[in-house]
Design a protein around this motif. Structure first.
Motif, PDB file in Angstrom:
ATOM      1  N   LEU A 134       0.830  -1.218   0.000  1.00  0.00           N
ATOM      2  CA  LEU A 134       0.000   0.000   0.000  1.00  0.00           C
ATOM      3  C   LEU A 134       0.859   1.260   0.000  1.00  0.00           C
ATOM      4  O   LEU A 134       0.561   2.219  -0.705  1.00  0.00           O
ATOM      5  N   LEU A 135       1.938   1.242   0.789  1.00  0.00           N
ATOM      6  CA  LEU A 135       2.858   2.393   0.825  1.00  0.00           C
ATOM      7  C   LEU A 135       3.435   2.633  -0.572  1.00  0.00           C
ATOM      8  O   LEU A 135       3.478   3.774  -1.055  1.00  0.00           O
ATOM      9  N   ASN A 136       3.822   1.522  -1.228  1.00  0.00           N
ATOM     10  CA  ASN A 136       4.346   1.615  -2.597  1.00  0.00           C
ATOM     11  C   ASN A 136       3.303   2.236  -3.519  1.00  0.00           C
ATOM     12  O   ASN A 136       3.618   3.103  -4.337  1.00  0.00           O
ATOM     13  N   PHE A 137       2.038   1.827  -3.352  1.00  0.00           N
ATOM     14  CA  PHE A 137       0.968   2.361  -4.203  1.00  0.00           C
ATOM     15  C   PHE A 137       0.775   3.861  -3.970  1.00  0.00           C
ATOM     16  O   PHE A 137       0.623   4.627  -4.925  1.00  0.00           O
ATOM     17  N   TYR A 138       0.787   4.286  -2.703  1.00  0.00           N
ATOM     18  CA  TYR A 138       0.602   5.715  -2.390  1.00  0.00           C
ATOM     19  C   TYR A 138       1.714   6.565  -3.024  1.00  0.00           C
ATOM     20  O   TYR A 138       1.456   7.612  -3.618  1.00  0.00           O
ATOM     21  N   LEU A 139       2.965   6.091  -2.868  1.00  0.00           N
ATOM     22  CA  LEU A 139       4.091   6.866  -3.405  1.00  0.00           C
ATOM     23  C   LEU A 139       4.077   6.857  -4.934  1.00  0.00           C
ATOM     24  O   LEU A 139       4.386   7.855  -5.574  1.00  0.00           O
ATOM     25  N   TYR A 140       3.689   5.706  -5.501  1.00  0.00           N
ATOM     26  CA  TYR A 140       3.574   5.612  -6.969  1.00  0.00           C
ATOM     27  C   TYR A 140       2.510   6.610  -7.468  1.00  0.00           C
ATOM     28  O   TYR A 140       2.703   7.291  -8.469  1.00  0.00           O
ATOM     29  N   THR A 141       1.389   6.699  -6.730  1.00  0.00           N
ATOM     30  CA  THR A 141       0.315   7.636  -7.093  1.00  0.00           C
ATOM     31  C   THR A 141       0.824   9.076  -7.080  1.00  0.00           C
ATOM     32  O   THR A 141       0.564   9.849  -8.008  1.00  0.00           O
ATOM     33  N   LEU A 142       1.573   9.426  -6.020  1.00  0.00           N
ATOM     34  CA  LEU A 142       2.168  10.775  -5.913  1.00  0.00           C
ATOM     35  C   LEU A 142       3.023  11.103  -7.130  1.00  0.00           C
ATOM     36  O   LEU A 142       2.854  12.146  -7.773  1.00  0.00           O
ATOM     37  N   MET A 143       3.934  10.176  -7.448  1.00  0.00           N
ATOM     38  CA  MET A 143       4.905  10.446  -8.523  1.00  0.00           C
ATOM     39  C   MET A 143       4.228  10.469  -9.890  1.00  0.00           C
ATOM     40  O   MET A 143       4.528  11.311 -10.737  1.00  0.00           O
ATOM     41  N   THR A 144       3.289   9.536 -10.106  1.00  0.00           N
ATOM     42  CA  THR A 144       2.593   9.482 -11.403  1.00  0.00           C
ATOM     43  C   THR A 144       1.717  10.719 -11.593  1.00  0.00           C
ATOM     44  O   THR A 144       1.653  11.275 -12.700  1.00  0.00           O
ATOM     45  N   ALA A 145       1.047  11.156 -10.515  1.00  0.00           N
ATOM     46  CA  ALA A 145       0.213  12.371 -10.596  1.00  0.00           C
ATOM     47  C   ALA A 145       1.087  13.565 -10.971  1.00  0.00           C
ATOM     48  O   ALA A 145       0.721  14.373 -11.836  1.00  0.00           O
TER      49      ALA A 145
END
Length: 346
Positions: free
Chosen positions: A202-213
């Motif tokens: 989940l942490l990986n998903f949150y950070l991935y979301t930040l960077m992709t956004a």
């Protein structure tokens, strides 16, 4: 598109996601997924271009199949165990079908073929929603059923995703397709760790979301859809180009940027689980992704176009950088030093 229609679709997306992530019953979770699918379809096809219509059709067919499989797996489990609770998924066949269904919803290899095509046919903002918000409900379902899933199957799919995401992104010239393959590659990292440490996934998903956004919004501000446009953007928006460079390097997972944190923690966790060879393989495969991120970064910061033919020079604009882009870029490059605090919260 009509503002009222936009509001209805945005509210439906929010409602569908909320229903899925807060439900305990399979039927409710399935309902939320269906609302999400129906709400995003008009946003994909709003330009009425044949490619957009094709993308919406592909998306609908894939998501409908995946939703039917989710329903089928939960019914099979209920038939054998009498349980409709999401966390009580214990029947092996149900777990297998569910893993395939979620992989199809997320775009994990070998069910990834629809994702680059759909993203290429969508506007950049809809592409951002497809890459981040639409992946949140399936990821939460994986999180809730993580203790019952087959680790070998997930590890195989994860390595395949990282390999294909990196390999197929190498010769792309369209920014949306490159970001689609980047997303497939990142999903591999999430899938490999979900059975061992769900919170880390989940942490990986949150950070991935930040960077992709940050990457999507920067490209949207620069009005860039392909690499040839990106090459001439430095003269127009030098600040945004520099920010995009850092965001892309963070997505590649280079220290000392935010993107290094999830990769570092996942490799550490895999080593603890005595899966050092797997950690080595997935780390080496992420070098493929690094190549195309570096290619994008090089194109975004190139100060002179690499050809001598006449072309239109873009004028430098003094338009201020969007606040949301600034905040997201800052977060996507500067969170590594505060990783102890992030881990304490998690």
């Amino acid at each position: 598109m009509n503002p009222q229609a936009k509001l209805i679709f945005a509210t439906s997306l929010l409602m569908g996601t909320t229903i899925t992530i807060s439900s305990n019953h399979w039927i409710l979770a399935w309902t939320g997924l269906e609302i999400n699918t129906l709400a995003i379809l008009p946003l994909i096809s709003k330009s009425h271009h044949p490619r957009a219509i094709e993308a919406a059709t592909k998306y609908f067919l894939v998501q409908a199949t995946a939703s039917a499989l989710v329903l089928f797996s939960s019914m099979t489990n209920a038939w054998h165990t009498g349980q409709w609770d999401i966390t009580q998924l214990t029947h092996p066949t149900s777990c297998l079908i569910l893993t395939s269904a979620i992989a199809m919803k997320l775009g994990l290899a070998p069910f990834h073929f629809w994702f680059p095509e759909v993203l290429q046919g969508s506007p950049l903002i809809t592409g951002l929603l497809l890459s981040t918000a639409m992946k949140f409900p399936p990821i939460t379902l994986l999180y809730m059923t993580s203790q019952s899933l087959n680790p070998t199957l997930l590890t195989t799919m994860a390595i395949l995703s990282t390999a294909l995401g990196g390999w197929m992104g190498l010769n792309q010239t369209q920014t949306r397709k490159i970001l689609a393959f980047s997303s497939i590659s990142h999903l591999g990292w999430m899938a490999i760790i979900i059975t061992y440490s769900p919170k880390l996934a989940l942490l990986n998903f949150y950070l991935y979301t930040l960077m992709t956004a940050a990457a999507f919004l920067t490209l949207n501000s620069m009005k860039v859809l392909k690499l040839s446009t990106l090459m001439t953007s430095w003269s127009k928006t030098p600040t945004l180009s520099a920010m995009l460079l850092l965001t892309l390097l963070s997505l590649a997972g280079l220290p000392p940027l935010t993107g290094f944190l999830p990769k570092w923690l996942i490799i550490e966790e895999l080593t603890k689980q005595e899966m050092a060879p797997t950690a080595t393989i997935i780390s080496l495969l992420s070098l493929l992704s690094l190549f195309f991120y570096l290619r994008l970064a090089y194109c975004s910061t190139i100060t002179l176009p690499p050809h001598t033919t006449n072309h239109m020079k873009r004028w430098h604009t003094n338009k201020p950088v969007n606040t949301s882009v600034a905040i997201l870029t800052t977060l996507s490059i500067m969170l590594l030093p505060i990783s102890p605090i992030i881990l304490t919260i998690m």
